[in-house]
Design a protein around this motif. Structure first.
Motif, PDB file in Angstrom:
ATOM      1  N   ILE A  15       0.842  -1.200   0.000  1.00  0.00           N
ATOM      2  CA  ILE A  15       0.000   0.000   0.000  1.00  0.00           C
ATOM      3  C   ILE A  15       0.875   1.247   0.000  1.00  0.00           C
ATOM      4  O   ILE A  15       0.609   2.206  -0.733  1.00  0.00           O
ATOM      5  CB  ILE A  15      -0.946  -0.023   1.224  1.00  0.00           C
ATOM      6  CG1 ILE A  15      -2.011  -1.111   1.033  1.00  0.00           C
ATOM      7  CG2 ILE A  15      -1.586   1.352   1.439  1.00  0.00           C
ATOM      8  CD1 ILE A  15      -2.831  -1.382   2.271  1.00  0.00           C
ATOM      9  N   ARG A  16       1.923   1.231   0.807  1.00  0.00           N
ATOM     10  CA  ARG A  16       2.800   2.401   0.895  1.00  0.00           C
ATOM     11  C   ARG A  16       3.613   2.587  -0.373  1.00  0.00           C
ATOM     12  O   ARG A  16       3.834   3.724  -0.796  1.00  0.00           O
ATOM     13  CB  ARG A  16       3.679   2.285   2.126  1.00  0.00           C
ATOM     14  CG  ARG A  16       2.832   2.455   3.377  1.00  0.00           C
ATOM     15  CD  ARG A  16       3.626   2.397   4.631  1.00  0.00           C
ATOM     16  NE  ARG A  16       2.705   2.576   5.762  1.00  0.00           N
ATOM     17  CZ  ARG A  16       3.074   2.515   7.020  1.00  0.00           C
ATOM     18  NH1 ARG A  16       4.342   2.279   7.318  1.00  0.00           N
ATOM     19  NH2 ARG A  16       2.196   2.690   7.979  1.00  0.00           N
ATOM     20  N   THR A  24      -7.080   4.648   3.306  1.00  0.00           N
ATOM     21  CA  THR A  24      -7.177   3.430   2.489  1.00  0.00           C
ATOM     22  C   THR A  24      -6.377   2.306   3.131  1.00  0.00           C
ATOM     23  O   THR A  24      -6.851   1.169   3.205  1.00  0.00           O
ATOM     24  CB  THR A  24      -6.671   3.699   1.061  1.00  0.00           C
ATOM     25  OG1 THR A  24      -7.486   4.724   0.475  1.00  0.00           O
ATOM     26  CG2 THR A  24      -6.727   2.448   0.201  1.00  0.00           C
ATOM     27  N   GLU A  25      -5.189   2.621   3.624  1.00  0.00           N
ATOM     28  CA  GLU A  25      -4.369   1.617   4.310  1.00  0.00           C
ATOM     29  C   GLU A  25      -5.113   1.046   5.510  1.00  0.00           C
ATOM     30  O   GLU A  25      -5.190  -0.169   5.687  1.00  0.00           O
ATOM     31  CB  GLU A  25      -3.055   2.246   4.760  1.00  0.00           C
ATOM     32  CG  GLU A  25      -2.165   1.290   5.526  1.00  0.00           C
ATOM     33  CD  GLU A  25      -0.865   1.932   5.981  1.00  0.00           C
ATOM     34  OE1 GLU A  25      -0.311   1.440   6.983  1.00  0.00           O
ATOM     35  OE2 GLU A  25      -0.402   2.899   5.352  1.00  0.00           O
ATOM     36  N   LYS A  26      -5.697   1.917   6.320  1.00  0.00           N
ATOM     37  CA  LYS A  26      -6.448   1.451   7.489  1.00  0.00           C
ATOM     38  C   LYS A  26      -7.600   0.549   7.082  1.00  0.00           C
ATOM     39  O   LYS A  26      -7.838  -0.495   7.693  1.00  0.00           O
ATOM     40  CB  LYS A  26      -6.984   2.644   8.292  1.00  0.00           C
ATOM     41  CG  LYS A  26      -5.940   3.323   9.114  1.00  0.00           C
ATOM     42  CD  LYS A  26      -6.413   4.548   9.885  1.00  0.00           C
ATOM     43  CE  LYS A  26      -7.848   4.606  10.240  1.00  0.00           C
ATOM     44  NZ  LYS A  26      -8.249   5.801  11.000  1.00  0.00           N
ATOM     45  N   SER A  27      -8.306   0.938   6.033  1.00  0.00           N
ATOM     46  CA  SER A  27      -9.449   0.164   5.569  1.00  0.00           C
ATOM     47  C   SER A  27      -9.020  -1.204   5.045  1.00  0.00           C
ATOM     48  O   SER A  27      -9.619  -2.226   5.399  1.00  0.00           O
ATOM     49  CB  SER A  27     -10.178   0.941   4.473  1.00  0.00           C
ATOM     50  OG  SER A  27     -11.270   0.210   4.002  1.00  0.00           O
ATOM     51  N   TYR A  28      -7.991  -1.255   4.218  1.00  0.00           N
ATOM     52  CA  TYR A  28      -7.505  -2.521   3.674  1.00  0.00           C
ATOM     53  C   TYR A  28      -7.039  -3.451   4.797  1.00  0.00           C
ATOM     54  O   TYR A  28      -7.333  -4.650   4.772  1.00  0.00           O
ATOM     55  CB  TYR A  28      -6.349  -2.288   2.706  1.00  0.00           C
ATOM     56  CG  TYR A  28      -6.748  -1.864   1.309  1.00  0.00           C
ATOM     57  CD1 TYR A  28      -7.913  -1.151   1.067  1.00  0.00           C
ATOM     58  CD2 TYR A  28      -5.936  -2.166   0.230  1.00  0.00           C
ATOM     59  CE1 TYR A  28      -8.258  -0.762  -0.216  1.00  0.00           C
ATOM     60  CE2 TYR A  28      -6.276  -1.774  -1.058  1.00  0.00           C
ATOM     61  CZ  TYR A  28      -7.444  -1.080  -1.263  1.00  0.00           C
ATOM     62  OH  TYR A  28      -7.779  -0.699  -2.525  1.00  0.00           O
ATOM     63  N   ARG A  33      -7.737  -8.178   8.310  1.00  0.00           N
ATOM     64  CA  ARG A  33      -7.808  -8.768   9.662  1.00  0.00           C
ATOM     65  C   ARG A  33      -9.127  -9.510   9.851  1.00  0.00           C
ATOM     66  O   ARG A  33      -9.168 -10.601  10.417  1.00  0.00           O
ATOM     67  CB  ARG A  33      -7.668  -7.681  10.730  1.00  0.00           C
ATOM     68  CG  ARG A  33      -6.283  -7.206  10.932  1.00  0.00           C
ATOM     69  CD  ARG A  33      -6.203  -6.224  12.113  1.00  0.00           C
ATOM     70  NE  ARG A  33      -4.994  -5.478  12.055  1.00  0.00           N
ATOM     71  CZ  ARG A  33      -4.881  -4.232  11.586  1.00  0.00           C
ATOM     72  NH1 ARG A  33      -5.938  -3.581  11.150  1.00  0.00           N
ATOM     73  NH2 ARG A  33      -3.717  -3.644  11.556  1.00  0.00           N
ATOM     74  N   TYR A  34     -10.214  -8.907   9.392  1.00  0.00           N
ATOM     75  CA  TYR A  34     -11.540  -9.523   9.483  1.00  0.00           C
ATOM     76  C   TYR A  34     -11.535 -10.855   8.732  1.00  0.00           C
ATOM     77  O   TYR A  34     -12.044 -11.866   9.227  1.00  0.00           O
ATOM     78  CB  TYR A  34     -12.567  -8.560   8.880  1.00  0.00           C
ATOM     79  CG  TYR A  34     -13.999  -8.858   9.234  1.00  0.00           C
ATOM     80  CD1 TYR A  34     -14.620 -10.019   8.794  1.00  0.00           C
ATOM     81  CD2 TYR A  34     -14.750  -7.979   9.981  1.00  0.00           C
ATOM     82  CE1 TYR A  34     -15.937 -10.296   9.090  1.00  0.00           C
ATOM     83  CE2 TYR A  34     -16.071  -8.237  10.287  1.00  0.00           C
ATOM     84  CZ  TYR A  34     -16.656  -9.402   9.837  1.00  0.00           C
ATOM     85  OH  TYR A  34     -17.965  -9.665  10.137  1.00  0.00           O
ATOM     86  N   SER A  68     -19.301  -1.886  -3.631  1.00  0.00           N
ATOM     87  CA  SER A  68     -18.186  -0.951  -3.835  1.00  0.00           C
ATOM     88  C   SER A  68     -17.116  -1.134  -2.770  1.00  0.00           C
ATOM     89  O   SER A  68     -15.949  -0.860  -3.016  1.00  0.00           O
ATOM     90  CB  SER A  68     -18.693   0.493  -3.832  1.00  0.00           C
ATOM     91  OG  SER A  68     -19.234   0.819  -2.569  1.00  0.00           O
ATOM     92  N   THR A  69     -17.481  -1.617  -1.597  1.00  0.00           N
ATOM     93  CA  THR A  69     -16.510  -1.888  -0.537  1.00  0.00           C
ATOM     94  C   THR A  69     -15.664  -3.101  -0.886  1.00  0.00           C
ATOM     95  O   THR A  69     -14.528  -3.210  -0.456  1.00  0.00           O
ATOM     96  CB  THR A  69     -17.241  -2.142   0.805  1.00  0.00           C
ATOM     97  OG1 THR A  69     -18.038  -1.006   1.099  1.00  0.00           O
ATOM     98  CG2 THR A  69     -16.289  -2.395   1.933  1.00  0.00           C
ATOM     99  N   GLN A  70     -16.194  -4.009  -1.682  1.00  0.00           N
ATOM    100  CA  GLN A  70     -15.533  -5.258  -1.985  1.00  0.00           C
ATOM    101  C   GLN A  70     -14.600  -5.192  -3.187  1.00  0.00           C
ATOM    102  O   GLN A  70     -13.978  -6.167  -3.542  1.00  0.00           O
ATOM    103  CB  GLN A  70     -16.581  -6.349  -2.219  1.00  0.00           C
ATOM    104  CG  GLN A  70     -17.454  -6.586  -1.021  1.00  0.00           C
ATOM    105  CD  GLN A  70     -18.495  -7.625  -1.302  1.00  0.00           C
ATOM    106  OE1 GLN A  70     -18.287  -8.523  -2.101  1.00  0.00           O
ATOM    107  NE2 GLN A  70     -19.622  -7.529  -0.636  1.00  0.00           N
ATOM    108  N   GLN A  71     -14.516  -4.082  -3.839  1.00  0.00           N
ATOM    109  CA  GLN A  71     -13.689  -3.996  -5.050  1.00  0.00           C
ATOM    110  C   GLN A  71     -12.260  -3.717  -4.730  1.00  0.00           C
ATOM    111  O   GLN A  71     -11.807  -3.192  -3.872  1.00  0.00           O
ATOM    112  CB  GLN A  71     -14.227  -2.938  -5.986  1.00  0.00           C
ATOM    113  CG  GLN A  71     -15.585  -3.330  -6.492  1.00  0.00           C
ATOM    114  CD  GLN A  71     -16.187  -2.292  -7.419  1.00  0.00           C
ATOM    115  OE1 GLN A  71     -15.612  -1.276  -7.694  1.00  0.00           O
ATOM    116  NE2 GLN A  71     -17.367  -2.578  -7.882  1.00  0.00           N
TER     117      GLN A  71
END
Length: 71
Positions: A15-16, A24-28, A33-34, A68-71
């Motif tokens: 990501i970096r 975006t990094e936090k979200s990915y 983790r989930y 859109s979250t899953q793309q």
């Protein structure tokens, strides 16, 4: 050792390198983790494409996460 340790660090590095935003990094990392907890993985080498498909179906059908979250 949990699958997430080296696996998540590798994702963070990619990501970096690609200069994605911190949000975006936090979200990915959150969704990865989930994913790891959902399947109770102990090593990243156990992750198969079918696991990803099952997880995305779970998100769409059970959690009602938008596509859109899953793309």
């Amino acid at each position: 050792m949990m699958a997430g340790t080296g696996y998540l660090e590798a994702i963070r590095q990619q990501i970096r390198v690609r200069h994605y935003s911190y949000q975006t990094e936090k979200s990915y990392l959150y969704w990865n983790r989930y994913f790891i907890r959902y399947f109770k993985f102990t090593a990243a080498k156990h992750i198969l494409p079918t696991h990803i498909e099952q997880f995305l179906c779970f998100l769409a059908n059970e959690r009602r996460v938008s596509s859109s979250t899953q793309q």
